[in-house]
Design a protein around this motif. Structure first.
Motif, PDB file in Angstrom:
ATOM      1  N   LEU A 155       0.826  -1.191   0.000  1.00 23.15           N
ATOM      2  CA  LEU A 155       0.000   0.000   0.000  1.00 23.15           C
ATOM      3  C   LEU A 155       0.865   1.247   0.000  1.00 23.15           C
ATOM      4  O   LEU A 155       0.565   2.221  -0.682  1.00 23.15           O
ATOM      5  CB  LEU A 155      -0.942   0.000   1.205  1.00 23.15           C
ATOM      6  N   ALA A 156       1.950   1.228   0.765  1.00 23.70           N
ATOM      7  CA  ALA A 156       2.846   2.372   0.810  1.00 23.70           C
ATOM      8  C   ALA A 156       3.479   2.611  -0.554  1.00 23.70           C
ATOM      9  O   ALA A 156       3.756   3.737  -0.939  1.00 23.70           O
ATOM     10  CB  ALA A 156       3.933   2.157   1.862  1.00 23.70           C
ATOM     11  N   ALA A 157       3.710   1.560  -1.290  1.00 24.04           N
ATOM     12  CA  ALA A 157       4.307   1.683  -2.614  1.00 24.04           C
ATOM     13  C   ALA A 157       3.298   2.207  -3.646  1.00 24.04           C
ATOM     14  O   ALA A 157       3.644   2.482  -4.775  1.00 24.04           O
ATOM     15  CB  ALA A 157       4.859   0.337  -3.070  1.00 24.04           C
ATOM     16  N   GLY A 158       2.037   2.287  -3.249  1.00 26.33           N
ATOM     17  CA  GLY A 158       1.026   2.844  -4.133  1.00 26.33           C
ATOM     18  C   GLY A 158       0.480   1.871  -5.152  1.00 26.33           C
ATOM     19  O   GLY A 158      -0.106   2.290  -6.141  1.00 26.33           O
ATOM     20  N   MET A 159       0.635   0.567  -4.941  1.00 27.28           N
ATOM     21  CA  MET A 159       0.184  -0.411  -5.927  1.00 27.28           C
ATOM     22  C   MET A 159      -1.333  -0.444  -6.053  1.00 27.28           C
ATOM     23  O   MET A 159      -1.858  -0.825  -7.088  1.00 27.28           O
ATOM     24  CB  MET A 159       0.718  -1.796  -5.598  1.00 27.28           C
ATOM     25  N   VAL A 160      -2.033  -0.084  -4.980  1.00 20.56           N
ATOM     26  CA  VAL A 160      -3.489  -0.145  -5.053  1.00 20.56           C
ATOM     27  C   VAL A 160      -4.117   1.225  -4.828  1.00 20.56           C
ATOM     28  O   VAL A 160      -5.310   1.330  -4.652  1.00 20.56           O
ATOM     29  CB  VAL A 160      -4.046  -1.170  -4.039  1.00 20.56           C
ATOM     30  N   ALA A 161      -3.310   2.273  -4.855  1.00 20.56           N
ATOM     31  CA  ALA A 161      -3.835   3.618  -4.646  1.00 20.56           C
ATOM     32  C   ALA A 161      -4.736   4.021  -5.808  1.00 20.56           C
ATOM     33  O   ALA A 161      -4.501   3.663  -6.951  1.00 20.56           O
ATOM     34  CB  ALA A 161      -2.681   4.603  -4.516  1.00 20.56           C
ATOM     35  N   GLY A 162      -5.754   4.762  -5.497  1.00 15.57           N
ATOM     36  CA  GLY A 162      -6.602   5.302  -6.544  1.00 15.57           C
ATOM     37  C   GLY A 162      -7.684   4.378  -7.046  1.00 15.57           C
ATOM     38  O   GLY A 162      -8.408   4.737  -7.960  1.00 15.57           O
ATOM     39  N   LEU A 163      -7.847   3.195  -6.472  1.00 11.39           N
ATOM     40  CA  LEU A 163      -8.872   2.282  -6.966  1.00 11.39           C
ATOM     41  C   LEU A 163     -10.259   2.627  -6.435  1.00 11.39           C
ATOM     42  O   LEU A 163     -11.253   2.308  -7.062  1.00 11.39           O
ATOM     43  CB  LEU A 163      -8.524   0.838  -6.604  1.00 11.39           C
ATOM     44  N   ALA A 164     -10.337   3.254  -5.276  1.00 10.61           N
ATOM     45  CA  ALA A 164     -11.636   3.600  -4.709  1.00 10.61           C
ATOM     46  C   ALA A 164     -12.303   4.653  -5.578  1.00 10.61           C
ATOM     47  O   ALA A 164     -11.705   5.635  -5.976  1.00 10.61           O
ATOM     48  CB  ALA A 164     -11.478   4.109  -3.291  1.00 10.61           C
ATOM     49  N   GLY A 165     -13.541   4.436  -5.906  1.00 16.54           N
ATOM     50  CA  GLY A 165     -14.301   5.392  -6.671  1.00 16.54           C
ATOM     51  C   GLY A 165     -14.111   5.286  -8.179  1.00 16.54           C
ATOM     52  O   GLY A 165     -14.670   6.068  -8.912  1.00 16.54           O
ATOM     53  N   THR A 166     -13.347   4.325  -8.643  1.00 21.59           N
ATOM     54  CA  THR A 166     -13.170   4.156 -10.077  1.00 21.59           C
ATOM     55  C   THR A 166     -14.266   3.242 -10.600  1.00 21.59           C
ATOM     56  O   THR A 166     -14.909   2.530  -9.852  1.00 21.59           O
ATOM     57  CB  THR A 166     -11.792   3.540 -10.399  1.00 21.59           C
ATOM     58  N   ALA A 167     -14.453   3.238 -11.891  1.00 22.56           N
ATOM     59  CA  ALA A 167     -15.487   2.382 -12.481  1.00 22.56           C
ATOM     60  C   ALA A 167     -14.949   0.969 -12.640  1.00 22.56           C
ATOM     61  O   ALA A 167     -13.804   0.771 -13.000  1.00 22.56           O
ATOM     62  CB  ALA A 167     -15.912   2.927 -13.830  1.00 22.56           C
ATOM     63  N   THR A 181      -3.645  -8.470  -7.035  1.00 21.47           N
ATOM     64  CA  THR A 181      -3.051  -7.180  -7.387  1.00 21.47           C
ATOM     65  C   THR A 181      -1.832  -7.371  -8.284  1.00 21.47           C
ATOM     66  O   THR A 181      -1.274  -6.399  -8.777  1.00 21.47           O
ATOM     67  CB  THR A 181      -2.660  -6.378  -6.132  1.00 21.47           C
ATOM     68  N   SER A 182      -1.436  -8.616  -8.526  1.00 23.89           N
ATOM     69  CA  SER A 182      -0.343  -8.899  -9.452  1.00 23.89           C
ATOM     70  C   SER A 182      -0.837  -8.678 -10.879  1.00 23.89           C
ATOM     71  O   SER A 182      -1.883  -9.204 -11.264  1.00 23.89           O
ATOM     72  CB  SER A 182       0.126 -10.348  -9.300  1.00 23.89           C
ATOM     73  N   GLY A 241       1.606 -14.133  -0.843  1.00 19.64           N
ATOM     74  CA  GLY A 241       1.591 -12.891  -0.074  1.00 19.64           C
ATOM     75  C   GLY A 241       1.095 -11.681  -0.839  1.00 19.64           C
ATOM     76  O   GLY A 241       1.042 -10.585  -0.286  1.00 19.64           O
ATOM     77  N   VAL A 242       0.721 -11.852  -2.102  1.00 19.24           N
ATOM     78  CA  VAL A 242       0.211 -10.734  -2.904  1.00 19.24           C
ATOM     79  C   VAL A 242      -1.253 -10.511  -2.525  1.00 19.24           C
ATOM     80  O   VAL A 242      -2.051 -11.452  -2.554  1.00 19.24           O
ATOM     81  CB  VAL A 242       0.338 -11.039  -4.418  1.00 19.24           C
ATOM     82  N   PRO A 243      -1.641  -9.290  -2.165  1.00 20.23           N
ATOM     83  CA  PRO A 243      -3.041  -9.029  -1.800  1.00 20.23           C
ATOM     84  C   PRO A 243      -3.990  -9.296  -2.969  1.00 20.23           C
ATOM     85  O   PRO A 243      -3.606  -9.164  -4.132  1.00 20.23           O
ATOM     86  CB  PRO A 243      -3.042  -7.541  -1.437  1.00 20.23           C
ATOM     87  N   VAL A 244      -5.223  -9.651  -2.636  1.00 19.45           N
ATOM     88  CA  VAL A 244      -6.249  -9.897  -3.643  1.00 19.45           C
ATOM     89  C   VAL A 244      -7.485  -9.061  -3.335  1.00 19.45           C
ATOM     90  O   VAL A 244      -7.807  -8.812  -2.175  1.00 19.45           O
ATOM     91  CB  VAL A 244      -6.645 -11.395  -3.729  1.00 19.45           C
ATOM     92  N   TRP A 245      -8.140  -8.621  -4.387  1.00 20.58           N
ATOM     93  CA  TRP A 245      -9.418  -7.928  -4.265  1.00 20.58           C
ATOM     94  C   TRP A 245     -10.534  -8.953  -4.323  1.00 20.58           C
ATOM     95  O   TRP A 245     -10.538  -9.819  -5.187  1.00 20.58           O
ATOM     96  CB  TRP A 245      -9.626  -6.939  -5.415  1.00 20.58           C
ATOM     97  N   ALA A 246     -11.480  -8.851  -3.411  1.00 19.95           N
ATOM     98  CA  ALA A 246     -12.727  -9.614  -3.476  1.00 19.95           C
ATOM     99  C   ALA A 246     -13.793  -8.599  -3.880  1.00 19.95           C
ATOM    100  O   ALA A 246     -14.011  -7.610  -3.173  1.00 19.95           O
ATOM    101  CB  ALA A 246     -13.054 -10.243  -2.140  1.00 19.95           C
ATOM    102  N   ILE A 247     -14.412  -8.809  -5.027  1.00 19.61           N
ATOM    103  CA  ILE A 247     -15.377  -7.860  -5.579  1.00 19.61           C
ATOM    104  C   ILE A 247     -16.729  -8.556  -5.696  1.00 19.61           C
ATOM    105  O   ILE A 247     -16.847  -9.590  -6.363  1.00 19.61           O
ATOM    106  CB  ILE A 247     -14.924  -7.369  -6.969  1.00 19.61           C
ATOM    107  N   ASN A 248     -17.735  -8.005  -5.048  1.00 17.77           N
ATOM    108  CA  ASN A 248     -19.073  -8.565  -5.158  1.00 17.77           C
ATOM    109  C   ASN A 248     -19.653  -8.100  -6.493  1.00 17.77           C
ATOM    110  O   ASN A 248     -20.120  -6.978  -6.630  1.00 17.77           O
ATOM    111  CB  ASN A 248     -19.951  -8.118  -3.998  1.00 17.77           C
TER     112      ASN A 248
END
Length: 127
Positions: free
Chosen positions: A15-27, A84-85, A109-116
């Motif tokens: 998260l500090a590296a910004g790999m998932v920054a900016g995803l909130a509120g995107t389409a 997130t890979s 160890g790579v984070p994953v998004w769970a999307i409903n």
């Protein structure tokens, strides 16, 4: 103990590296609907995801991580699991009415998004 230490370090570092920054509120691709991102999930906690919501989950570095979704509704739900890979494609988990469906993967160890991505509320947890 080592697993927990690795998990606590992996997600904040990414998260500090910004790999998932900016995803909130995107389409969300292909849907035209906004995606609501929730804060990071705590290991072992269950999170309710309403349709269109997503949650970032940390994974184990050594060994498989189990991600489960439970559906208490009368309709079938769908959970999209996206690493997130950049090399990994999405996986889709169908969750029939009144049941739990799980996916076991070694995400290293790579984070994953769970999307409903369905029409029912889902209750998602990892272990």
């Amino acid at each position: 103990m080592i697993r927990n230490a690795i998990r606590r370090v992996a997600v904040p570092t990414l998260l500090a590296a910004g790999m998932v920054a900016g995803l909130a509120g995107t389409a969300q691709a292909g849907t035209g609907s906004p995606v609501v991102a929730k804060p990071n999930a705590v290991a072992g906690a269950t999170t309710q995801l309403n349709p269109g919501e997503q949650q970032l989950y940390s994974t184990w570095f050594w060994g498989a991580t189990r991600l489960c979704a439970t559906n208490y509704d009368g309709r079938t739900g769908t959970l999209t699991v996206q690493s997130t890979s950049p090399a990994a494609g999405p996986e889709y988990l169908s969750v029939p009415s009144g049941s739990t469906a799980c996916i076991d993967r070694w995400w290293w160890g790579v984070p994953v998004w769970a999307i409903n991505s369905g029409v029912t509320d889902l209750y998602v947890s990892t272990s």
